[in-house]
Scaffold this motif. Structure first.
Motif, short mmCIF file in Angstrom:
data_model
loop_
_atom_site.label_atom_id
_atom_site.label_comp_id
_atom_site.label_asym_id
_atom_site.label_seq_id
_atom_site.Cartn_x
_atom_site.Cartn_y
_atom_site.Cartn_z
N GLN A 140 12.40 -3.22 -1.51
CA GLN A 140 11.20 -2.62 -0.94
C GLN A 140 10.27 -3.70 -0.38
OE1 GLN A 140 9.11 -0.05 -3.67
NE2 GLN A 140 7.36 0.23 -2.31
N ALA A 141 10.13 -4.80 -1.11
CA ALA A 141 9.26 -5.90 -0.67
C ALA A 141 9.78 -6.53 0.61
CB ALA A 141 9.12 -6.94 -1.77
N VAL A 142 11.10 -6.70 0.72
CA VAL A 142 11.69 -7.26 1.93
C VAL A 142 11.42 -6.35 3.12
CG1 VAL A 142 13.88 -7.79 3.10
CG2 VAL A 142 13.45 -8.67 0.79
N VAL A 143 11.63 -5.06 2.94
CA VAL A 143 11.39 -4.09 4.02
C VAL A 143 9.94 -4.15 4.49
CG1 VAL A 143 11.27 -1.63 4.57
CG2 VAL A 143 13.27 -2.54 3.38
N GLN A 159 4.24 -8.06 -2.15
CA GLN A 159 4.42 -8.04 -3.60
C GLN A 159 4.61 -6.60 -4.05
OE1 GLN A 159 1.17 -9.72 -5.86
NE2 GLN A 159 1.90 -8.91 -7.81
N VAL A 160 5.72 -6.33 -4.73
CA VAL A 160 6.01 -4.99 -5.22
C VAL A 160 6.28 -5.06 -6.72
CG1 VAL A 160 7.60 -3.03 -5.10
CG2 VAL A 160 6.95 -4.24 -3.00
N PRO A 161 5.50 -4.34 -7.53
CA PRO A 161 5.71 -4.36 -8.98
C PRO A 161 7.09 -3.82 -9.36
CG PRO A 161 3.57 -3.42 -8.42
CD PRO A 161 4.34 -3.53 -7.13
N TYR A 170 8.34 -10.85 -5.10
CA TYR A 170 7.49 -11.49 -4.09
C TYR A 170 8.34 -11.89 -2.89
CZ TYR A 170 4.51 -11.96 -8.21
OH TYR A 170 3.77 -11.71 -9.34
N VAL A 171 7.83 -11.62 -1.69
CA VAL A 171 8.59 -11.90 -0.47
C VAL A 171 7.69 -12.56 0.56
CG1 VAL A 171 9.78 -10.86 1.50
CG2 VAL A 171 10.27 -10.05 -0.81
N LEU A 172 8.25 -13.53 1.28
CA LEU A 172 7.59 -14.16 2.41
C LEU A 172 8.52 -14.07 3.61
CD1 LEU A 172 5.55 -17.41 2.56
CD2 LEU A 172 7.46 -17.13 4.12
N ALA A 173 7.99 -13.63 4.74
CA ALA A 173 8.75 -13.58 5.99
C ALA A 173 7.97 -14.34 7.06
CB ALA A 173 8.95 -12.12 6.44
#
Length: 229
Positions: A140-143, A159-161, A170-173
């Motif tokens: 979900q965070a990547v999407v 950031q998705v719990p 945690y994701v950074l794009a």
């Protein structure tokens, strides 16, 4: 110690994330090694001069067969002082590719490219296996990040719990600033499936020509600046 603290920029709230993730060198020798070295020094000075004000830089040095192209960029959650430190570390590392005519260095907070380098890598960081609930949150965070970045100057964080835990994904794009919004979207979408192939490991990176993705169960993102700092 007091002197060191006084010299640190006040607006630097996070870390420069200057740890080297990957260095990739070409396998061809330059047309003229002496001219190539001179052009490299000129290009690096040009790039470094742009970083303090932009957090990004591109430059061309030389002409003809000896022309080199350079590109540097920090990820969007680094402040400009942090970016300067990260790029300074990249400058130390990239000469390891000499005398070959191309190289690319990825650090946790920035990247540096000289000439043209056609390669994409997928980095699996085998820290530990994670739960299925983390799988769901990571996807979900990547999407979310991939969807937001193209319309946000090529950068997004998410950031998705994780359900029923105190953890989060945690994701950074981040896309190269030389890409249009549509090219950024295409690059991130293409490689989002690849990075999720790192699951069930708790961390993964996709380092590609054009864009970068990272997910983790640890909050590696720098604080969002407050009041312009």
């Amino acid at each position: 110690m007091i002197l060191v603290n006084l010299l640190l920029p006040e607006e630097s709230l996070g870390e420069p994330r200057a740890q080297v993730v990957q260095i990739m060198c070409g396998n061809q020798l330059p047309h003229n090694a002496t001219i190539c070295l001179q052009n490299f020094v000129e290009t690096m000075e040009n790039l470094s001069a742009q970083v303090p004000n932009l957090g990004f830089g591109k430059a061309v040095g030389g002409a003809g067969l000896d022309t080199d192209h350079g590109l540097v960029q920090c990820y969007g959650d680094l402040s400009l002082p942090e970016c300067v430190l990260c790029i300074a570390q990249a400058r130390i590392v990239i000469p390891h590719c000499y005398p070959f005519n191309s190289g690319k260095v990825y650090l946790d907070g920035c990247f540096l490219r000289i000439i043209i380098f056609f390669k994409s890598i997928l980095d699996k960081v085998t820290r530990q296996s994670v739960s299925f609930a983390f799988h769901v949150s990571a996807r979900q965070a990547v999407v979310q990040a991939v969807s937001a970045a193209p319309n946000n100057n090529g950068f997004a964080r998410s950031q998705v719990p994780v359900s029923r835990t105190n953890e989060s994904a945690y994701v950074l794009a981040d896309c190269w600033r030389t890409l249009s919004a549509s090219s950024c979207r295409a690059c991130l979408q293409k490689h989002s499936a690849s990075i999720l192939g790192c699951l069930p490991w708790s961390e993964g990176r996709a380092l590609n020509t054009g864009c970068f993705l990272r997910y983790s169960d640890t909050n590696f993102l720098n604080p969002i600046p407050i009041n312009g700092s």
